[in-house]
Design an enzyme around this catalytic site. Structure first.
Site, PDB file in Angstrom:
ATOM      1  N   VAL A  50      24.028  54.286  34.203  1.00 47.09           N
ATOM      2  CA  VAL A  50      23.449  54.100  32.866  1.00 47.09           C
ATOM      3  C   VAL A  50      23.662  55.356  32.026  1.00 47.09           C
ATOM      4  O   VAL A  50      23.231  56.448  32.403  1.00 47.09           O
ATOM      5  CB  VAL A  50      21.930  53.797  32.950  1.00 47.09           C
ATOM      6  CG1 VAL A  50      21.359  53.593  31.547  1.00 47.09           C
ATOM      7  CG2 VAL A  50      21.668  52.573  33.812  1.00 47.09           C
ATOM      8  N   ILE A  60      24.016  61.318  30.714  1.00 44.14           N
ATOM      9  CA  ILE A  60      22.603  61.525  30.344  1.00 44.14           C
ATOM     10  C   ILE A  60      21.728  61.198  31.558  1.00 44.14           C
ATOM     11  O   ILE A  60      21.817  60.093  32.096  1.00 44.14           O
ATOM     12  CB  ILE A  60      22.189  60.601  29.173  1.00 44.14           C
ATOM     13  CG1 ILE A  60      23.104  60.795  27.958  1.00 44.14           C
ATOM     14  CG2 ILE A  60      20.730  60.814  28.809  1.00 44.14           C
ATOM     15  CD1 ILE A  60      22.828  59.807  26.830  1.00 44.14           C
ATOM     16  N   GLY A  65      33.336  58.791  30.370  1.00 46.74           N
ATOM     17  CA  GLY A  65      34.319  59.866  30.521  1.00 46.74           C
ATOM     18  C   GLY A  65      34.255  60.474  31.907  1.00 46.74           C
ATOM     19  O   GLY A  65      33.243  60.364  32.613  1.00 46.74           O
ATOM     20  N   LYS A 109      23.166  47.770  31.688  1.00 43.84           N
ATOM     21  CA  LYS A 109      22.435  49.046  31.746  1.00 43.84           C
ATOM     22  C   LYS A 109      20.961  48.835  31.362  1.00 43.84           C
ATOM     23  O   LYS A 109      20.054  49.413  31.978  1.00 43.84           O
ATOM     24  CB  LYS A 109      23.104  50.057  30.819  1.00 43.84           C
ATOM     25  CG  LYS A 109      24.542  50.400  31.253  1.00 43.84           C
ATOM     26  CD  LYS A 109      25.308  51.115  30.134  1.00 43.84           C
ATOM     27  CE  LYS A 109      26.746  51.427  30.535  1.00 43.84           C
ATOM     28  NZ  LYS A 109      27.593  51.825  29.400  1.00 43.84           N
TER      29      LYS A 109
END
Ligand code: HSE
Length: 446
Positions: free
Chosen positions: A132, A136, A308, A205
């Site tokens: 998710v 972060i 990424g 998510k």
């Protein structure tokens, strides 16, 4: 202490980022984990690609099962993705007594209940920070940092591809297809970006964070999911004039019973008007952000790269460090997979979209004749829907100089969605309503 041995399944973008970051920050990570984290085996069908990545540092094979079978492997990192072979391999790794780290949101959103139960039976951990919002640490924040709170709601921009497209549409006034082509040219969107565009990725998510926030099972099938392909540049421009930005928000909210709607949990992904002054409305490009409202802490906001190689590797390695510290701990004293003790999970109903309470943006293209507005506002009043603001503009689409048609944009106060659906059907039936009515939900997030 002996190194923790890791078997990596999948040496693609995130796999390569994980290997690179582990190598680069080896010393720093060892100082934190208290032991070395060593990727000793890698499985990838493209063995040449995997060998180019790891050199002599790890054994490379094409067969993932050969890695799972190695007795010296403590943890399997699954970076294959999808709900096919990845599910089989994760269950086999658990059966073999390995801990699992995965970035696979689809797998956990759809099959999480089965996977977590299997892990509990075997006394192993399935860790999924990377599933998710990429880099972060939202899973850690929800499961541990905010553990004192009764979570009220979560609203997130958790798909970078669609946020990039929406940002481009707003900033450049371009249409969806042009912005999507730009996203693909820059490598944000996949050649087949359908799971991003149609909201499925964000809903996977959201399903996971909803389970952790409220202590309910993962229930992807009950999520309401809408994407951004239908969104028109005209609505982004009108929203801007009214002081809002349109974002693809994933929302999950605990809801008490209100007039016309029962108690339960909202779980939904759809384009949403957000007041421009909110920080989350200003999250642009491919960035992610998640707002969490807790009763003690108030509103907290988490922002960063949601995809990424290295941002996602950051989350994968954080899970590996947790495992390096906790692998030998008594299973009963670990942080539960879904934050709540398994026996304390609740089965709160996920509300249908008709039962959701929210405010709305409506755009009607109407004949510019006397009495039209009165009929439209009359229908809203009959359905007990209160108007917050109203704007009339020359038709942005389908109109031309001198044409007797006009756009009417209405913002409403909160209402139960089922009521709005009925009102829209009644308005749509008016002969003076000339095009399909546009409906976009609105959230104040105050
Ligand atoms: N495709 C996702 C995104 C990244 O665009 O945010 C991986 O979840």
């Amino acid at each position: 202490m002996k190194p923790i041995q890791v078997g990596l399944l999948g040496a693609g973008v995130v796999g390569s980022g994980t290997f690179t970051v582990l190598k680069r920050n080896q010393e720093e990570i060892r100082r934190r984990a208290g032991r070395e984290i060593r990727i000793s085996h890698v499985a990838d069908l493209d063995t040449a690609r995997a060998r180019a990545l790891v050199g002599d540092a790890a054994e490379v094979v094409a067969d993932a099962r050969a890695v799972i079978a190695r007795p010296e492997i403590d943890v399997i990192v699954e970076l294959i993705g999808g709900t096919g072979i990845a599910k089989t391999l994760v269950l086999e790794a658990i059966e073999a007594g390995k801990h699992v780290v995965t970035a696979n949101k689809a797998l956990l959103a759809v099959h999480g209940t089965e996977i977590f139960a299997a892990a509990r039976d075997k006394g192993v951990v399935v860790a999924f920070e990377a599933a998710v919002a990429g880099g972060i640490p939202i899973i850690k924040a929800l499961r541990e940092g905010l553990t004192a709170n009764r979570i009220e709601w979560i609203a997130g921009i958790i798909n970078g591809t669609t946020n990039f497209i929406l940002s481009e549409m707003r900033a450049k006034g371009i249409d969806f297809a042009t912005a999507l082509a730009e996203a693909q040219r820059l490598g944000y969107a996949e050649a087949d970006p359908s799971f991003d565009i149609n909201g499925t990725d964000a809903a996977h998510k959201a399903t996971i964070v909803s389970a952790i926030a409220f202590g309910v099972p993962v229930q992807f099938a009950k999520a309401h999911v809408e994407g951004i392909a239908e969104l028109q540049a005209a609505d982004i421009a009108y929203a801007e004039q009214l002081g809002y930005r349109i974002k693809l928000l994933a929302i999950t909210r605990r809801r008490d019973a209100t007039a016309g709607a029962p108690a339960g949990i909202e779980l939904r992904v759809h384009p949403t008007l957000v007041p421009t002054e909110r920080l989350i409305a200003n999250v642009e490009g491919a960035m992610n952000a998640v707002l969490v409202q807790g009763d003690a802490v108030g509103t907290t906001l988490y922002y960063g790269k949601g995809a990424g190689a290295e941002p996602t590797a950051s989350a994968v390695i954080a899970d590996l460090v947790d495992l390096a510290r906790l692998a030998s701990a008594d299973p009963d004293h670990r942080v539960p997979h879904l934050a709540f003790q398994p026996a304390a999970m609740q089965d709160l109903a996920v509300l249908s979209i008709d039962e959701v309470v929210t405010s709305f943006y409506l755009r009607l293209q109407v004949a510019d004749v006397a009495g039209v507005l009165a009929r439209v506002t009359g229908i809203l009043a009959e359905h007990d829907i209160s108007i917050d603001a109203l704007l009339q503009r020359p038709a942005a689409i389908g109109g031309h100089e001198g044409a007797a048609r006009t756009d009417v944009i209405i913002l409403t106060h909160d209402t139960v969605e089922g009521r709005m659906t009925k009102a829209i059907a009644a308005m749509q039936a008016l002969p003076t309503v000339l095009a399909k009515i546009v409906r976009i939900r609105k959230e104040d997030l105050g």
